[in-house]
Design a protein around this motif. Structure first.
Motif, PDB file in Angstrom:
ATOM      1  N   ALA A 164       0.850  -1.198   0.000  1.00  0.00           N
ATOM      2  CA  ALA A 164       0.000   0.000   0.000  1.00  0.00           C
ATOM      3  C   ALA A 164       0.879   1.239   0.000  1.00  0.00           C
ATOM      4  N   GLU A 165       0.476   2.182  -0.836  1.00  0.00           N
ATOM      5  CA  GLU A 165       1.247   3.418  -0.952  1.00  0.00           C
ATOM      6  C   GLU A 165       0.770   4.445   0.073  1.00  0.00           C
ATOM      7  N   ASP A 166      -0.493   4.476   0.304  1.00  0.00           N
ATOM      8  CA  ASP A 166      -1.050   5.358   1.317  1.00  0.00           C
ATOM      9  C   ASP A 166      -2.228   4.618   1.934  1.00  0.00           C
ATOM     10  N   LEU A 167      -2.549   4.972   3.162  1.00  0.00           N
ATOM     11  CA  LEU A 167      -3.603   4.258   3.867  1.00  0.00           C
ATOM     12  C   LEU A 167      -4.230   5.180   4.902  1.00  0.00           C
ATOM     13  N   VAL A 168      -5.540   5.218   4.924  1.00  0.00           N
ATOM     14  CA  VAL A 168      -6.267   5.954   5.961  1.00  0.00           C
ATOM     15  C   VAL A 168      -7.235   4.973   6.606  1.00  0.00           C
ATOM     16  N   VAL A 169      -7.100   4.788   7.901  1.00  0.00           N
ATOM     17  CA  VAL A 169      -7.941   3.841   8.630  1.00  0.00           C
ATOM     18  C   VAL A 169      -8.859   4.618   9.562  1.00  0.00           C
TER      19      VAL A 169
END
Lengths: 365, 303
Positions: free
Chosen positions: B193-198
């Motif tokens: 994953a290059e970017d992740l918002v949880v």
């Protein structure tokens, strides 16, 4: 939550400047422009807070899930509009002839500026520099959050050292550290890495490069707690460091210490850069203090991980108590390749204290 | 913030895909009678330039300039020290150091003898650039990216499959929402994953950034994941409840922003990638379920 200390300061600023309305425009990149007043980590493409001279705050959010947390911060004074254009039109429907300023005007999409212009008859003023100046000096509560972030940066770096090993890739290391800081309360984390030898000239997002014996592995690790960032910069060597890596490290440590020794209220920030660069010059590496090899010798920290002023010899700014600054003489040296070293420093009434507790040394894995 | 793996896997997204896109930019030059088309990008609005050249600014802003019949030029505020890396993950061969993007663009125009150039979604430029760049020909975003391509759909599909597999593995009860976020960060970033918002919901309020709540049977997680420049979103709940994804909150994932809410009437006749998230009432709680799909004339289909 609403930052009431800032609310009072911004209302005073508005009176001083003659502004009737002060907008805080933020997108996903510059959330700080909003969070300096309404400290909620919104998720929509944009959010706008509006401060009136009375102190009243209204907010427009563009994501339905932002309504509840933002509403809790501003007594329910929040409007949802999937289109910010429509949200701004509704806001200004009864506000003609107001003198309006925008914090974050420079990043505001032109279409939204045009909505404001159509409503008030002129382009709004930019409040960005004035607001930045206020934000530069941290409130006691903000300092507490930055201290928590600095503590997490220390623990995050311990994890970095613990998991880093030959054969691991840069992105796997970042995944491990990111996981650690998030599991321990970080809201976000700005992090760059570099690895290799004298061919390495900087840091960047992680690649699939695998660590090998002798590599310098660099990072700036910047966890965010309740919106506020603290940063630590350290270098780790895979295996035994070479004599040249140790020599390089000693120069970086000396430069960072020079900055830390100098930093106090009343000092010109350019001198904080100069004393770091002087160390490199004294060791015969003056040419590596310029823009070809390095970016800045540090910067302010807060709701944005790269706040102004930047620590550079051509930037003049008088340091004030309760600013939080990282001094990091990060640069390329032919001895070692790119190397980093820096601590988060809180300016006190008489000097500064490091909020970073991580040992000052060249780490090994 | 971008800090995951940024790569250009030519097996996934071949050079020919970018060649076709650049060719379409040539066509825009012809249609709008301009010598070049400019596309803006920054840390959080990287979809458009990523589409043109695979460039993603992990920091700061940039402009990609596509002259008619030529390779694109990147006007870049990042240090030249990272240009070798940029060249390794993009189609860019020419990168111009540009501390001031307006100055750099004006200089390029002067050097090439260009008059007015086109800019994609002119009114979406940050005011700082818009106010300094002067007279530009607006190229509507819908003309620039009229429909999501098969190559894009496939990338979104890969991202969605990755996200589904790992979220469903990691979503277990117990511990805090911080710990759940940490587990997801580890699994998804290690998977590329290059970017992740949880975001996590405890059942009493919509999903939001972790704040220390316990993860229990009423909890749901919503993630936004960027996979090699292509965003996906999904939501799952601990109770395993699902719902029809036919009519609920819809977000465009193949537009200018990583995601943006769609009005109920916003349907592209030619297709777009859309995330749907449904709130499922259960007793005093609300659970969330959602996923990413292709939305076209025949409705929404899971990717």
């Amino acid at each position: 939550m609403l930052n009431q200390d800032r609310q009072r300061q911004f209302v005073s600023l508005m009176a001083e400047r003659g502004w009737d309305m002060l907008l805080f425009y933020a997108d996903q990149w510059r959330k700080d422009q909003f969070r300096c007043l309404v400290n909620v980590n919104f998720q929509g493409p944009q959010a706008v807070a509006v401060l009136f001279r009375s102190g009243e705050v209204r907010v427009i959010v563009t994501d339905p899930w932002d309504q509840e947390p933002v509403g809790a911060a501003v007594n329910g004074n929040v409007a949802l509009s999937l289109s910010l254009t429509e949200g701004l039109k509704a806001l200004f429907a009864g506000e003609r002839a107001a003198v309006v300023a925008v914090n974050g005007l420079e990043q505001m999409e032109a279409r939204y500026v045009e909505v404001v212009r159509a409503a008030i008859g002129s382009v709004p003023e930019s409040a960005t520099l004035d607001v930045e100046e206020i934000r530069r000096v941290k409130t006691p509560r903000e300092i507490e959050w930055i201290k928590q972030a600095a503590d997490l940066a220390d623990r995050g770096y311990q994890q970095f050292v613990k998991v880093c090993h030959p054969g691991m890739t840069e992105f796997e290391l970042v995944a491990e550290v990111e996981s650690f800081v998030k599991a321990n309360g970080a809201e976000d984390n700005f992090m760059l890495v570099g690895s290799g030898g004298t061919e390495v000239t900087g840091m960047k997002p992680p690649t699939a490069r695998q660590f090998a014996p002798g590599d310098s592995v660099t990072t700036e690790l910047t966890p965010q707690i309740n919106g506020y960032y603290a940063q630590i910069c350290r270098t780790l060597v895979i295996g035994e460091p070479s004599a040249k890596q140790l020599q390089a490290y000693s120069i970086f440590a000396e430069a960072q210490q020079a900055a830390q020794d100098l930093l106090r209220p009343g000092v010109d920030i350019s001198d904080v850069a100069r004393v770091q660069n002087d160390v490199f010059r004294q060791h015969g590496f003056g040419e590596y203090t310029g823009p070809q090899y390095t970016r800045v010798r540090g910067h302010n920290l807060g709701l944005y991980p790269d706040e102004f002023p930047h620590v550079l010899e051509n930037i003049h700014y008088t340091v004030k108590p309760n600013m939080v600054i990282i001094a990091h003489p990060n640069t390329y040296l032919p001895l070692s390749g790119y190397m980093v070293f820096g601590d988060t420093l809180l300016v006190t009434e008489t000097g500064c204290v490091s909020l970073s507790k991580t040992e000052k040394r060249l780490f090994q894995s | 913030m971008k800090r995951g793996l940024i790569v250009w896997d030519r097996a996934e997204l071949p050079s020919e895909a970018f060649a076709a896109r650049l060719s379409a930019m040539d066509q825009l030059c012809t249609t709008y009678e301009v010598p070049a088309v400019v596309v803006y990008t920054d840390v959080c609005r990287s979809n458009d330039v990523r589409y043109v050249s695979n460039f993603m600014p992990y920091w700061n802003r940039a402009l990609t300039v596509v002259p008619r019949g030529e390779r694109p030029v990147l006007l870049c505020s990042l240090s030249p020290r990272v240009y070798p890396w940029i060249k390794s993950v993009t189609v860019h061969e020419t990168i111009v150091p540009s501390p001031s993007l307006p100055t750099a663009l004006k200089k390029l125009c002067e050097e090439r003898g260009w008059g007015r150039v086109g800019v994609v979604d002119r009114d979406g430029l940050p005011w700082e650039l818009y106010s300094q760049l002067g007279d530009l020909v607006n190229i509507p975003h819908s003309a620039f990216r009229p429909a999501v391509t098969d190559a894009e759909i496939e990338m979104h599909r890969r991202g969605a499959q990755l996200a589904r597999r790992l979220v469903e593995t990691e979503l277990t009860a117990g511990g805090s929402d911080f710990e759940l976020t940490g587990r997801l960060e580890r699994a998804l970033r290690r998977a590329g994953a290059e970017d992740l918002v949880v975001l996590v919901s405890d059942g009493r309020s919509p999903p939001r950034s972790a704040y220390g709540a316990k993860v229990g049977p009423e909890s749901s997680v919503s993630i936004a994941l960027e996979y090699n420049g292509h965003w996906v979103k999904l939501a799952r709940n601990l109770s395993g409840m699902t719902a029809s994804l036919g009519s609920a909150r819809r977000e465009l994932l193949s537009g200018r922003y990583p995601w943006e809410g769609l009005q109920s009437g916003d349907v592209s006749a030619r297709g777009q990638v859309v995330a749907i998230q449904v709130a499922i009432p259960r007793g005093d709680s609300t659970l969330y379920h959602g996923d990413t799909g292709f939305e076209g004339p025949n409705g929404w289909q899971l990717l």
